[in-house]
Design a protein around this motif. Sequence first.
Motif, PDB file in Angstrom:
ATOM      1  N   VAL A 325      38.917  78.694 120.423  1.00  9.59           N
ATOM      2  CA  VAL A 325      39.762  77.878 119.664  1.00  9.59           C
ATOM      3  C   VAL A 325      40.908  78.843 119.115  1.00  9.59           C
ATOM      4  O   VAL A 325      41.056  78.919 117.911  1.00  9.59           O
ATOM      5  N   ARG A 460      40.219  68.432 118.618  1.00 10.69           N
ATOM      6  CA  ARG A 460      41.477  69.589 118.463  1.00 10.69           C
ATOM      7  C   ARG A 460      41.958  69.423 117.136  1.00 10.69           C
ATOM      8  O   ARG A 460      42.305  70.224 116.520  1.00 10.69           O
ATOM      9  N   ASP A 463      40.700  71.754 114.363  1.00 10.24           N
ATOM     10  CA  ASP A 463      40.713  73.226 114.783  1.00 10.24           C
ATOM     11  C   ASP A 463      40.740  73.992 113.405  1.00 10.24           C
ATOM     12  O   ASP A 463      40.054  75.200 113.378  1.00 10.24           O
TER      13      ASP A 463
END
Length: 466
Positions: A325, A460, A463
């Motif tokens: 990530v 995502r 994140d």
Amino acid sequence: MTLAQLLALLAFMLHVAGILAAMHAVMNTRTPQGAFAWALGLSLLPYVTLLPYLYLGRSHFQGYVTLHRVHRQRFSQALQRGEHVDAPPSCIRYTALMQMMHGTFHPGQQLKLLVDGEAAFEAIFQAIARAEHCILVQFFIFHADGLGHRMQQALLERAAAGVRVFVLFDGIGSHALPRHYVETLRQGGVAIQPFATQRRPHRFQLNFRNHRKIVVVDGCQGFVGGLNVGDEYLGLKPPLSPWRDTHLQLAGPAVDDLQRSFAVDWHWVTGELPPMLPPRPAQGGAHTLIAVTGPADLQETCSLFFTVAINAARKRLWLSTPYFVPDQAVMTALRLAVMRGVDVRVLLPSRPDHHTVFLASSLHARDAIEAGVRMYRYRPGFMHQKVILIDDDAACVSSMNLDNRSFRLNFEIGALSVDQAFARDVEQMLQEDFSKSTEITREEYRKATYPRKLAMHVARLFDPIL
């Protein structure tokens, strides 16, 4: 007051609390992306986000920050007063890391790559059994299972022999550790404490975990890497077994930096310092920099560590990480490395241990492939190692994951070594790993169902806290 009026009042109070928390997030969150995400969620959906923010969004550890910086300044001054050793030309490209870490590449290191849990803990237990003066042990996770009890007995035996033993474990990472495990060690003469960024217990603080893994024996033998104390790290717990991980054994002046990292954390928790034994001179040929990173630093040292390491590559950059990530700086560095003609490869797991992170990693892997990075999935079991190979002469073994949690929320440590012989060992190990892996192609994303693609994109969004 009617029930409807009571509910309306409660909703109003939640929105007020959400707005106040949003103001706090804007003022205190470390990244603009994180601040925006928290502020938006707290303002619009306080019913959903307020409680998570209490656990994940707060950063009350100013006392630790102050103490950490005082210790780092003292150690930096002590290093400057000590014998100055010029870094060899092969280390000059890492000058930014030396300045950021207030450290140096120590010469004369003897290094041994411990390629799995069995090799790592066998070496650790052998070193502990030979201890004569002092043992420092720090892990993110301790389990009261077969390996955990073996570690317990090894430490109790040396404490009974008069060796001073100090143990740190993370209070959240080791949340399942039974109290009797800790009490047995204390009753046996082992000094053991949980780490927290606040001396007083704070049940609303889940971030800022101490993810470091350090063992130092008599000031002369050190161990660092990705393994914790638990049977799964020996590959004894399906469905993630066989577990793939790596540790490093080192001897020489760099061990002193491992002691210092442990000492800062121990002093914060207890107000006392453990023994600081002088390291014995080693006859190795490696130069090693100990990189100690964390959210108490003035800079985002972990993210910058990866960025500098990637930018240093001219021929080859091979990375292995369980979580992919990357932030914008690291992703940009990877793209630039590809543009320079560097052979950039990243090794990921094929099985998830955290599904949200796995989904986000899969989407970032797609973006990396589009940028020319070669991505692989390790097939036999869960791949947890944190290793970097740079060109033909440098390699790093660490506790650092390639994700925002390591970049900005966790306390991490690693050893970057410049030595062609050690780099060859790491190369051979990674070549074996790649031979057991499948290269990810664009088809992985294209063939995914729409719900899975949507899940990747939603994952995502998280994140900043993954």
